[in-house]
Structures are given as C-alpha cells and as structure tokens.
Design an enzyme around this catalytic site. Structure first.
Site, short mmCIF file in Angstrom:
data_model
loop_
_atom_site.label_atom_id
_atom_site.label_comp_id
_atom_site.label_asym_id
_atom_site.label_seq_id
_atom_site.Cartn_x
_atom_site.Cartn_y
_atom_site.Cartn_z
N ASP A 149 3.44 2.19 -4.81
CA ASP A 149 3.63 2.24 -6.28
C ASP A 149 4.22 3.59 -6.68
O ASP A 149 5.14 3.66 -7.50
CB ASP A 149 2.33 1.92 -7.04
CG ASP A 149 1.16 2.83 -6.72
OD1 ASP A 149 1.20 3.54 -5.68
OD2 ASP A 149 0.19 2.85 -7.50
N GLY B 101 -11.75 2.62 -1.94
CA GLY B 101 -10.44 1.96 -2.02
C GLY B 101 -10.39 0.83 -3.03
O GLY B 101 -9.41 0.09 -3.09
N GLU C 199 0.83 -1.22 0.00
CA GLU C 199 0.00 0.00 0.00
C GLU C 199 0.85 1.26 0.00
O GLU C 199 1.82 1.37 0.76
CB GLU C 199 -0.91 -0.03 1.23
CG GLU C 199 -2.30 0.46 0.96
CD GLU C 199 -2.97 -0.31 -0.19
OE1 GLU C 199 -2.94 0.21 -1.33
OE2 GLU C 199 -3.49 -1.40 0.06
N ASP D 34 -3.28 0.98 -10.14
CA ASP D 34 -4.72 0.80 -10.39
C ASP D 34 -5.02 0.62 -11.88
O ASP D 34 -5.84 -0.20 -12.27
CB ASP D 34 -5.51 2.00 -9.86
CG ASP D 34 -5.18 2.27 -8.40
OD1 ASP D 34 -4.63 1.37 -7.75
OD2 ASP D 34 -5.48 3.38 -7.92
N ASN E 60 -12.98 10.69 -0.79
CA ASN E 60 -12.66 11.04 -2.17
C ASN E 60 -11.24 11.60 -2.23
O ASN E 60 -10.94 12.62 -1.62
CB ASN E 60 -13.65 12.08 -2.71
CG ASN E 60 -13.38 12.39 -4.17
OD1 ASN E 60 -12.29 12.83 -4.52
ND2 ASN E 60 -14.35 12.14 -5.02
P1 ADP Z 1 -11.84 5.15 -5.36
O1 ADP Z 1 -11.11 4.56 -4.21
O2 ADP Z 1 -13.17 4.49 -5.57
O3 ADP Z 1 -11.03 5.22 -6.61
P2 ADP Z 1 -11.73 8.05 -5.54
O4 ADP Z 1 -11.97 9.05 -4.48
O5 ADP Z 1 -10.38 7.98 -6.14
O6 ADP Z 1 -12.18 6.64 -4.92
O7 ADP Z 1 -12.77 8.28 -6.74
C1 ADP Z 1 -14.15 8.32 -6.52
C2 ADP Z 1 -14.81 9.18 -7.58
O8 ADP Z 1 -14.87 8.48 -8.85
C3 ADP Z 1 -16.27 9.48 -7.28
O9 ADP Z 1 -16.40 10.59 -6.41
C4 ADP Z 1 -16.82 9.80 -8.69
O10 ADP Z 1 -16.49 11.12 -9.07
C5 ADP Z 1 -16.04 8.83 -9.56
N1 ADP Z 1 -16.87 7.62 -9.77
C6 ADP Z 1 -16.77 6.43 -9.15
N2 ADP Z 1 -17.73 5.56 -9.57
C7 ADP Z 1 -18.47 6.22 -10.48
C8 ADP Z 1 -19.62 5.90 -11.28
N3 ADP Z 1 -20.21 4.72 -11.21
N4 ADP Z 1 -20.09 6.83 -12.11
C9 ADP Z 1 -19.50 8.05 -12.18
N5 ADP Z 1 -18.45 8.42 -11.46
C10 ADP Z 1 -17.92 7.54 -10.62
MG MG Z 2 -9.30 6.40 -6.89
#
Ligand code: ADP
Ligand code: MG
Length: 463
Positions: free
Chosen positions: A54, A149, A51, A196, A239
């Site tokens: 990368d 995550g 974790e 990722d 986020n």
């Molecule tokens: P994660 O760990 O899931 O990558 P992030 O904070 O990096 O979390 O990203 C989350 C953001 O990705 C959300 O706030 C949204 O803007 C976008 N996102 C995730 N899933 C969707 C979806 N199904 N449709 C549209 N946007 C999405």
């Molecule tokens: Mg993310």
C-alpha cells in the site's frame, strides 16, 4: 448501497457488542463519575493478500474483523484530556492539557496512538473550535490482539479520530476520515500506507474490499463459497513503532524507486513510489520483474553506492530519504524488495479476478496465491519469523488450501483459507501441533485462533 453516516442508535448494536459497551461504560463511570455521551467502534482487519505494497501505491485486499477498539467519550468542560483503558495494568491512565499535547515517536505508549487520531482531526479543523473547555474524558476497550498484524494500532487511531470528529461536531466524510486517519498514524513515526485505516473506516459487512490509492477508492468483492479464512496468532509480538523493521522496508522501496526511475529516464523528483515508476515508464506491472532484474543488482547496495547513483551527498541522502529511526542504515536490499512489491501487486489483481470469475478451481487458485505471497514475504521481503513460517507449514498440513502471514510480519498472525468441512479438524490439529508445543501459549488459546468473516466498519453509537 454504501451508508454515508457513521451514527447508529445504541439499541441497534448486536448483543455481543452491547456487552462490551456495558464494560467500557462501567469503567468510564468508575473513573469519571458520569455516563459517556456516545461510543465509537473501529475494527481491526485481516489482509488477505497484498503485503507491504500500500505504501508503494498498489491496491490491497483486506477485510474488517469483528474484533475492534471501542471508545466511550464525553466533553468534560476543562482543558484536560483524560484517557483510561479497561485493561489498566497493560495500559495505565494518562492525562494531558490541551495546550501541551505531544506524541513521543521514539518511545510510543498506548495513549500516543489515541493522540495521533485526536491531533490529526484537530489540525485538519485548524484548531478553530478548541477552547479552554474543550477537554475530553475517554475510556478505551480493545479486543484486537495487539502487535499481531491485525492492526490494533490503526483501529485505535481511527476510533480516536472519529470520536474527536463527533465530539466537536466536525463534518468529515467517510472517505476523508479514512485518508485523514492514515496521515494521523504517521505522527507515531511509522511511514505506513493507507490500507488499515481505509478498511477500518469503510468496511461493509459481508465483503472483502479491493482498496486502491491515489485517489482512494474501494470495491466490494464477494469471497467464494465453500471455505473460510482462519486467523492463527504465532504469539510473537512486534510493535511497529517501537522498532525500525517497518520503516527500513519503506526506505528500501523509496531507494529502489529512485534508482529505477533514474534508469528509466524519469524525473526522480516526480516519482516517490514504486507504482509511479511503473506508471510513468508505462510498463505493465507484470513486466516490472524484467525491469528490476535489468536495473538492480542482487547484492545489497551500500550507502555510498546509493549516494553515487543518485548524485547526493551523505547528508542530503540522510535528510531527504531516511526517517528518524533509519538514519543509521548502511546497506539496502533493493532488488529483492522491488521484486516482491511488483509480484505481490500482480497477485492482488489475480486474487480479485478469481473471486469474481468463480470456477471449480477458485479456492485452490486463491490458496496458491496466498502461499506464494507468504514465500515472497519470507524470502524476498524478509518480513517473516521462524515461528510464523512454522505456523504456515502447520496450517497447510492441517488442511488449509493456502496460508500466509498477514499484516507487516516479523511476528503476529497467519491467515489461512480452509474448506468448511475441514475447519474443525484444522483447529484441533493446530492446537495440538503449534499451541501445545509452545507451553506459554496455552492461556492464549481462546483468542489466538479463530475463523473470521468480513465485518462492518467504524460506527458511532448514540442513545
Ligand atoms: P498492530 O499490528 O496490532 O497494529 P502495532 O505495533 O502497530 O501492532 O501497534 C500496537 C500498539 O497499539 C500497542 O503497543 C498499543 O500501544 C496500541 N494498542 C493496541 N491495542 C490497544 C488497546 N486495546 N488499548 C490501548 N492501546 C492499544
Ligand atoms: Mg499497527
């Protein structure tokens, strides 16, 4: 053998996937009055170990999950990009002209992630093929829990990059797409590493992957039999682009790199990651702990002290080493962050060796490494959350051999290694001890906890 093409006939999609494809097709139809030309899926991932390393140059060990982002898309003959999402109430429609595309990294919205993938591909191809009729109609459906995550953001960026590539008939290899899409996501402002995107694009069903960087390469690793990885969502959302937690850790690693490099007599301009220090100084990774303890102090470094050590003025420091959302920082914990990175990097290689050697104690040893990784994330990297710590403890009590937060942390999911024969009880126990205590989580139960096995990577489906 690794497949080199992304394209699969739609008829070969498995039946569950076909259901989702029908949902996104119907939505596309409703919004745009026609059928999409093709579909793209890109999966989320669970990182089993490794974790926050990368972006320090070190190898990581994720596998793709079944949950993904699905995109339905068609050229529309205009100069507009029209984006719509099946979950409209969460992710409202968005339209932009091709000539005014902008990504707002200070106030990131869902469509900005899509535009990251789009713009990255367009820039890669030098805009040559874009005309006033290169607009696109796009519908999105995601099943990766967001901000948990499991890398919903990267799945969305990868899906957008791949959809753009295919819509404009660009020729990009799988390895190139993996590297490109990791650069694409940086437009949103997070200084992420390449894990990722690499796993979302390159995953193959049935095996986890050891992913190494510079150059990007992946090795399939079969997981030992007798146990399964179970994901449990703490339901604390974080986020990464809208907060500075993530970039603060990237900055702390960058500063630790510079100070260690200087102490090792290296040319600091050639060294940008903690792995560079280890390699240029020619020290085995498991002996870097000694070096960190020799050079860095445990108390936080003040901004003034870092500037003095690196012989930089405050404004040079700010422009060369800080990012837009970390300019305010005054204190940096360098000892703890560097120690986590080097120790976690060693754990990844031990994890891979144990998977490959296979002995009677493999599962126990893997579990132990996972739990050590969590303790390090909690205590040294400080990227856990009280609810995540509680969930890890409950997972261990419910029969897991090891448990840890997965992904960036500060919320989101845990991943636990659970012997097959204990999975049913494990699920019952967790539902009782974590989810029923947090009443607001009842409705999320169906999607909050699930066993998972290594899934395949990004695909284009065409009729
Ligand atoms: P994660 O760990 O899931 O990558 P992030 O904070 O990096 O979390 O990203 C989350 C953001 O990705 C959300 O706030 C949204 O803007 C976008 N996102 C995730 N899933 C969707 C979806 N199904 N449709 C549209 N946007 C999405
Ligand atoms: Mg993310």
């Amino acid at each position: 053998m690794t497949e080199t093409t992304f394209v699969k006939p739609l008829s070969l999609a498995e039946s569950k996937k076909k259901n989702y494809i029908n949902i996104v097709k119907t939505h596309f139809n409703k919004k745009f009055g026609s059928d999409p030309s093709f579909y793209v899926r890109a999966p989320g991932r669970v990182n089993l170990i490794g974790e926050h390393i990368d972006y320090c140059g070190y190898a990581v060990f994720p596998m793709a999950i079944e949950q993904d982002i699905l995109v339905a898309i068609s050229l529309n003959g205009s100069n507009k990009i029209n984006l719509t999402n099946v979950k409209e109430s969460l992710y409202p429609d968005f339209t932009t002209s091709l000539d005014v595309l902008k990504i707002d990294s200070l106030n990131p919205k869902w469509y900005h992630y899509y535009l990251c993938g789009f713009l990255g591909m367009v820039e890669h191809a030098s805009y040559d093929y874009l005309s006033s009729s290169s607009g696109l109609d796009i519908a999105v459906l995601g099943t990766v829990p967001p901000s948990a995550g499991l890398s919903s953001s990267s799945a969305l960026v990868c899906a957008a990059a791949l959809a753009t590539m295919h819509a404009y008939s660009l020729s990009v290899s799988k390895l190139e797409l993996a590297s490109l899409s990791s650069k694409c996501e940086r437009y949103i402002g997070t200084e992420g590493g390449g894990m990722d995107h690499a796993i979302s694009v390159l995953a193959e069903p049935g095996s986890a992957k050891l992913i190494e960087f510079n150059p990007l390469q992946t090795t399939n690793v079969l997981l030992p039999e007798g146990a399964i990885f179970v994901i449990a969502n703490s339901c604390v959302e974080i986020n990464k682009a809208a907060t500075s937690h993530y970039n603060i850790r990237v900055v702390e690693c960058r500063l630790a790199t510079q100070i260690l490099a200087k102490a090792c007599g290296l040319n600091v301009t050639e060294v940008s990651k903690l792995k560079d220090v280890q390699e240029f100084a020619n020290i085995p990774v498991d002996q870097m702990e000694k070096k960190v303890k020799e050079v860095l102090h445990e108390n936080p470094y003040s901004r003034t002290e870092v500037c003095q050590i690196l012989e930089l003025s405050d404004s040079e420091f700010e422009t060369t080493l800080l990012s837009a959302n970390t300019k305010f920082l005054q204190e940096f914990k360098l000892y703890q962050r560097a120690l986590h990175v080097y120790q976690e990097a060693s754990r990844v290689w031990r994890f891979k060796e144990i998977c490959e050697k296979k002995s009677e104690t493999s599962l126990l040893m893997l579990g132990q490494l996972m739990t050590e990784s969590h303790a390090s994330c909690r205590d040294l990297y400080e990227c856990s959350h009280p609810d995540l710590d509680e969930l890890v403890q409950l997972c261990l009590k419910a029969g897991a051999l090891g448990s840890r937060l997965t992904g960036a942390g500060w919320g989101g999911c845990t991943v636990s290694l659970v012997p097959f024969e204990k999975v049913d009880n494990f699920l019952v126990d967790l539902k009782k001890n974590y989810y029923s205590k947090h009443f607001r989580l009842q409705e999320l139960l169906d999607t909050a906890i699930f066993p998972t096995k290594p899934g395949g990577g990004a695909v284009i489906y065409e009729d």
